[in-house]
Design an enzyme around this catalytic site. Sequence first.
Site, PDB file in Angstrom:
ATOM      1  N   HIS A   1       1.010  -5.697   2.427  1.00 14.33           N
ATOM      2  CA  HIS A   1       1.777  -4.927   3.417  1.00 14.33           C
ATOM      3  C   HIS A   1       3.257  -5.286   3.400  1.00 14.33           C
ATOM      4  CE1 HIS A   1      -2.124  -3.808   5.142  1.00 14.33           C
ATOM      5  NE2 HIS A   1      -2.465  -4.985   4.650  1.00 14.33           N
TER       6      HIS A   1
ATOM      7  N   HIS B   1       0.834  -1.218   0.000  1.00 12.63           N
ATOM      8  CA  HIS B   1       0.000   0.000   0.000  1.00 12.63           C
ATOM      9  C   HIS B   1       0.864   1.262   0.000  1.00 12.63           C
ATOM     10  CE1 HIS B   1       1.069   0.706   4.165  1.00 12.63           C
ATOM     11  NE2 HIS B   1       0.946  -0.597   4.332  1.00 12.63           N
TER      12      HIS B   1
ATOM     13  N   GLU C   1      -1.334  -7.395   7.493  1.00 13.86           N
ATOM     14  CA  GLU C   1       0.025  -7.141   7.950  1.00 13.86           C
ATOM     15  C   GLU C   1       0.355  -8.062   9.121  1.00 13.86           C
ATOM     16  OE1 GLU C   1       2.799  -6.796   7.490  1.00 13.86           O
ATOM     17  OE2 GLU C   1       3.483  -4.726   7.539  1.00 13.86           O
TER      18      GLU C   1
ATOM     19  N   ARG D   1      -5.878   0.337   4.032  1.00 10.75           N
ATOM     20  CA  ARG D   1      -4.754   0.922   3.296  1.00 10.75           C
ATOM     21  C   ARG D   1      -4.383   0.069   2.075  1.00 10.75           C
ATOM     22  NH1 ARG D   1      -3.056  -1.113   8.299  1.00 10.75           N
ATOM     23  NH2 ARG D   1      -1.045  -2.167   8.492  1.00 10.75           N
TER      24      ARG D   1
HETATM   25  C1  DG2 Z   1       4.261  -1.557   8.798  1.00 14.41           C
HETATM   26  C2  DG2 Z   1       5.584  -2.238   8.618  1.00 14.41           C
HETATM   27  O1  DG2 Z   1       3.354  -2.244   7.998  1.00 14.41           O
HETATM   28  O2  DG2 Z   1       6.488  -1.760   9.534  1.00 14.41           O
HETATM   29  O3  DG2 Z   1       3.018  -2.559  10.573  1.00 14.41           O
HETATM   30  O4  DG2 Z   1       4.143  -0.740  11.030  1.00 14.41           O
HETATM   31  O5  DG2 Z   1       3.267  -2.248   5.477  1.00 14.41           O
HETATM   32  O6  DG2 Z   1       1.169  -2.105   6.779  1.00 14.41           O
HETATM   33  O7  DG2 Z   1       2.785  -0.157   6.734  1.00 14.41           O
HETATM   34  P1  DG2 Z   1       2.599  -1.635   6.700  1.00 14.41           P
HETATM   35  C3  DG2 Z   1       3.771  -1.634  10.251  1.00 14.41           C
HETATM   36  P2  DG2 Z   1       8.000  -2.258   9.607  1.00 14.41           P
HETATM   37  O8  DG2 Z   1       7.996  -3.732   9.891  1.00 14.41           O
HETATM   38  O9  DG2 Z   1       8.673  -1.915   8.292  1.00 14.41           O
HETATM   39  O10 DG2 Z   1       8.569  -1.461  10.761  1.00 14.41           O
END
Ligand code: DG2
Length: 246
Positions: A180, A10, A88, A61
């Site tokens: 994600h 996203h 995610e 997202r």
């Molecule tokens: C991010 C990835 O996920 O964070 O969950 O904070 O892709 O949904 O923005 P996304 C989160 P990092 O593992 O790169 O810190």
Amino acid sequence: MTYKLVLLRHGQSAWNNTNQFTGWVDVPLTEQGEQEARKGGQLLKDKGVLPDIVFTSLLRRAINTANISLDVADRLWIPVKRDWRLNERHYGALQGKNKTEIREEYGDEKFMLWRRSYATPPPEIDPDDKYSQAHDPQYAGVPVPRCEALSNVVKRVTPYWESDIVPELKTGKTVMIAAHGNSLRAIVKMLDGLSEEEIAKVNIPTAIPLLYELDENFKPIKPRGEYLDPEAAAAGAAAVAAQGQK
Ligand code: DG2
């Protein structure tokens, strides 16, 4: 016979912008994130990479990035399948916390272990925490995690890949997965057969389509695939890697 797969993280989310761990918290895209999604769609169109079906997580997202990019590519009409298995990685008790503050409080080693190790999960979230999904009716019947390591994501994504995504690839469709940073890292690890050390170094930039051509065994013909804008992807991945630094 070869197969075409497009992975799309996203665009920038509200919590990417404020530097907060997000996981399963359903934050929106920022205006910049919407703009990135439009650019991603333009890349699909310009390079003639036209998805026939799109898979997304249940998080807005990813859903909105898919819609915006497909709209620009004139493919908004294609079928969509959404599943929590593409959500995610659940960031446990870190959800909502500021990345820089966590790094300062716990040190670089722990911070990187929680962000990028394969098997060490972040601390568990309390089911009654405001950022827990344990009581969210959207996830009724889903085994909502209290936290996940990347290994847990590989375990939930792999059966879904086999049962739902591979059959669509087999019909010759170009498949797009809009998801994600970490759920896509799980897919990259699986596709490229990366070691735990190798996947720790992989960072997925926002909204730049990553194209994989797969052979008859669903193995990448070009290892690590090909970003449709390699320069922007390298800069975006470096920015993700640097998150949490001052
Ligand atoms: C991010 C990835 O996920 O964070 O969950 O904070 O892709 O949904 O923005 P996304 C989160 P990092 O593992 O790169 O810190």
